[in-house]
Structures are given as structure tokens and as C-alpha cells.
Design a protein around this motif. Structure first.
Motif, PDB file in Angstrom:
ATOM      1  N   ARG A 291      -4.722  -3.085   9.541  1.00 29.54           N
ATOM      2  CA  ARG A 291      -5.956  -4.132   8.790  1.00 29.54           C
ATOM      3  C   ARG A 291      -6.056  -6.379   9.148  1.00 29.54           C
ATOM      4  O   ARG A 291      -7.110  -6.960   9.318  1.00 29.54           O
TER       5      ARG A 291
ATOM      6  N   ASP B  72      -7.868   4.546   2.027  1.00 26.11           N
ATOM      7  CA  ASP B  72      -8.856   4.136   1.872  1.00 26.11           C
ATOM      8  C   ASP B  72     -10.029   4.663   3.219  1.00 26.11           C
ATOM      9  O   ASP B  72      -9.447   3.009   3.643  1.00 26.11           O
TER      10      ASP B  72
ATOM     11  N   SER C  15     -12.076   2.462   3.960  1.00 23.57           N
ATOM     12  CA  SER C  15     -12.956   1.957   4.005  1.00 23.57           C
ATOM     13  C   SER C  15     -12.463   0.581   4.196  1.00 23.57           C
ATOM     14  O   SER C  15     -12.893  -0.636   4.620  1.00 23.57           O
ATOM     15  N   THR C  16     -10.505   0.307   4.560  1.00 18.57           N
ATOM     16  CA  THR C  16     -10.257  -0.631   4.645  1.00 18.57           C
ATOM     17  C   THR C  16      -9.744  -0.758   6.083  1.00 18.57           C
ATOM     18  O   THR C  16      -9.184  -1.733   6.377  1.00 18.57           O
ATOM     19  N   TYR C  17      -9.725  -0.138   6.724  1.00 23.50           N
ATOM     20  CA  TYR C  17      -9.634   0.143   8.439  1.00 23.50           C
ATOM     21  C   TYR C  17     -10.886   1.030   9.320  1.00 23.50           C
ATOM     22  O   TYR C  17     -10.993   1.033  10.649  1.00 23.50           O
TER      23      TYR C  17
ATOM     24  N   ASP D 151       0.770  -1.521   0.406  1.00 20.00           N
ATOM     25  CA  ASP D 151       0.337  -0.376  -0.210  1.00 20.00           C
ATOM     26  C   ASP D 151       1.286   1.191   0.721  1.00 20.00           C
ATOM     27  O   ASP D 151       1.961   1.079   0.128  1.00 20.00           O
TER      28      ASP D 151
END
Length: 342
Positions: free
Chosen positions: A258, A174, A176-178, A140
């Protein structure tokens, strides 16, 4: 008719002279009622002459007060040199929890500027417990700058030094990833306020702020940024977080946030609590610790992202830049533990 007797003043007047001339003539007798007068022409032979000063003989006569100044200056110089050679006292370590912070006195290595789980060198060995659970070749990338999450807390903790902290998210991640910035901040606050965390030891106080100067900047950070030399400075294949003392930035690796760690199995919240407490422990002056007893709870300062077995962690620490003396190769294995106060 009675005849009036004339005095000297009248006689002088009759002679046509000044009646006051006679009184100031040298040798004349002073008349009654006249003031005393000092001699206006003193006799130089009768003037008082001060006695001559006696000249001191020897060294004292030659140098005077300077003879006393020399030994005084010598003594002051010697004292100043002795003071310069005295070693400075050891700096006090930052307060930790019940175990106390590690001091740098007594020949121990000074605390490095970057304290993290991972060494800076490359690792050729395969350590299965250090992998991201179920993830290979994770990548990432973020912007390398952070945004402060708005929100504050009251001061918490019973006593000791106060540390103010911010919660920050690297820009470009993003949400939404965490789970989003607010969820990340709630996990941070809830973990640090728990009495099993560092405040439970009674000598740490904390307060979250969102402006001004902070002692600790808790920052969710991409793997790419975390690996940079100016942040966590590691190049091994495994993901890690760190405390960067120079930047006062506590780097929480997004990959670990994550996916967690093998040792914690599927309990992602437990791992996140560990990651917070372990890295902020470095900010409080704590160093890495090994498993002390087979089957016991691991110390929170053990590098549990890579496993809870001393042999695995020892192997990783032998890489260049690793904390080589922190963990022995003694076969002991502990159970995962996210809390410093147990």
C-alpha cells in the motif's frame, strides 16, 4: 512217403514237457531265432566297484569352498565401509537469473527456511529510510488463510526450470485498500513476464495456475500474519515481506504494497515490482546483495525496503537473525532498482 525230421521242439513235446522250458535252463544252448537274454542272476564277484575318492589334505580338505568365501567377504565389507564414509555430493542450487544461484558448498551457510528482508530480533536503532512513507504505527489483521485468485497464464520464459505459481489474497483484507484481487494479480503477472525480470536471464520459466500443486504461492498478507514465527518471523518495527521455503509461500506485506518504501519515493508501482522480484528471487535460490558501486543501480537482491545505503542495511542486519555478512559497512549508496536483468 518221405519221413519228416523232428527237431528239439517236437522231441520236447513228445516227452510231455513244455517246449519253451529248455531254452531258459541254465547251461542250455540257445536255439536259432531266440532273443539274447541278460543274465538274471549276476555274479556279485564281478560287479564293478568305483574307486574310493581321494580326500584332500590340509586346510582345503577341512573347509572346502569356504576357504575362498572368507577373503571375498572381507573385501566386500571394506568396500562398503569406504562407500559409507564418502561425502555426498553437494546439492545443485536452484537456477537463478544471469548471476546464477548461490550454492551451499565451499563452507557457505545453508539457505535458511525463511528468507526475508527483516531480521527476527528487535532493533533499537532508528533507520529513517526503513519507515513506511508518511505512516506511523501501522496495524492490520487478517484471518491467516488465503484464497486463490482465479486466472492462469501461458508458460513464459525462454528456457530453464519451470516454476508454477498462484496468486492469493489473505482472507479478511478490505479490497479497497489495495485495488482488488484482479489488479493485484495483473501486477504480479505483468512484472514476472517483463524481460527485465527473472525470465529475461533465459534460465527461468514461469506459469500461473489456479489449481493443483504450485511451486510458489504469491500471497498478499497482512502485517500481523507476516510477523508470525511460522511465516516471516520478524519483530522489528519496520514492515517487510519474505519467502517461506517450507510453506512455498511468498509473503507480500500489505503495508508495503500500500505505501511502498522511502528509497522509491512516490513511485509505488516501481516499489511493487521490486518487492515481487526480490522475494521471488529468494524462491530461485538468490541471497541478499550489497550496493556494489556508489550511484549505480542497486542489485534487486539488496534489501531496498530499508534503503539503498549499505551502512543503513548493515546496521539492520546486525540484529539477531539478520543476514550479518550480506552487506558491508562501507558507505556506498545506490539508486533504487526493481529489476534483476538490467
Amino acid at each position: 512217403m518221405a519221413r519228416t525230421t523232428q527237431g528239439p521242439r517236437d522231441a520236447a513235446t513228445r516227452r510231455g514237457g513244455n517246449p519253451d522250458e529248455g531254452r531258459y535252463q541254465r547251461g542250455q544252448r540257445r536255439t536259432a531265432g531266440e532273443p539274447l537274454t541278460a543274465s538274471w542272476r549276476p555274479d556279485p564277484d564281478k560287479q564293478d566297484t568305483p574307486p574310493p575318492r581321494r580326500k584332500k589334505s590340509g586346510v582345503l580338505g577341512t573347509y572346502g569352498w569356504r576357504i575362498y568365501a572368507v577373503p571375498v567377504l572381507v573385501v566386500l565389507t571394506v568396500l562398503a565401509l569406504m562407500n559409507m564414509n564418502d561425502p555426498a555430493p553437494d546439492s545443485a542450487a536452484q537456477p537463478g537469473a544471469s548471476t546464477g544461484a548461490t550454492s551451499t558448498s565451499g563452507g557457505e551457510e545453508p539457505e535458511p527456511n525463511i528468507m526475508g528482508e527483516a531480521p527476527s530480533g528487535k532493533l533499537n536503532a532508528d533507520i529513517p529510510s526503513a519507515e513506511l512513507p508518511g505512516i506511523k504505527n501501522y496495524k492490520d489483521k487478517g484471518s491467516g488463510s488465503w484464497e486463490v485468485v482465479r486466472g492462469t497464464t501461458n508458460l513464459f520464459g525462454r528456457g530453464g526450470k519451470l516454476y508454477k505459481y498462484t496468486v492469493e489474497i489473505e482472507q479478511g483484507i478490505d479490497a479497497s485498500t489495495y485495488g482488488g484481487a484482479d489488479a493485484f494479480a495483473r501486477t504480479i503477472d505483468g512484472t514476472l513476464q517483463d524481460q527485465r525480470s527473472w525470465v529475461g536471464g533465459g534460465n527461468i520459466r514461469l506459469q500461473r495456475v489456479d489449481n493443483g500443486t504450485a511451486d510458489i504461492r504469491i500471497s498478499l498478507t497482512t502485517s500481523d500474519t507476516a510477523r508470525r514465527p511460522d511465516y516471516c518471523n520478524f519483530s522489528i518495527q519496520y514492515e517487510a515481506s519474505c519467502w517461506n521455503n517450507g510453506k512455498k509461500r511468498l509473503v507480500i506485506n500489505l503495508a508495503r504494497w500500500r505505501y511502498g518504501a522511502v528509497a522509491f519515493e512516490s513511485d509505488l508501482l516501481l516499489y511493487r515490482q521490486y518487492a515481487i522480484n526480490h522475494e521471488i528471487g529468494h524462491a530461485f535460490g538468490q541471497r541478499h546483495k550489497p550496493c556494489g558501486e556508489n550511484g549505480a543501480l542497486a542489485p534487486v537482491m539488496m534489501q531496498q525496503s530499508f534503503g539503498t545505503a549499505n551502512n543503513y542495511v548493515w546496521q539492520l542486519n546486525q540484529v539477531d537473525g539478520g543476514d550479518k555478512n550480506a552487506v558491508p559497512k562501507d558507505g556506498k549508496e545506490c539508486r533504487p532498482n526493481p529489476w534483476p536483468v538490467t
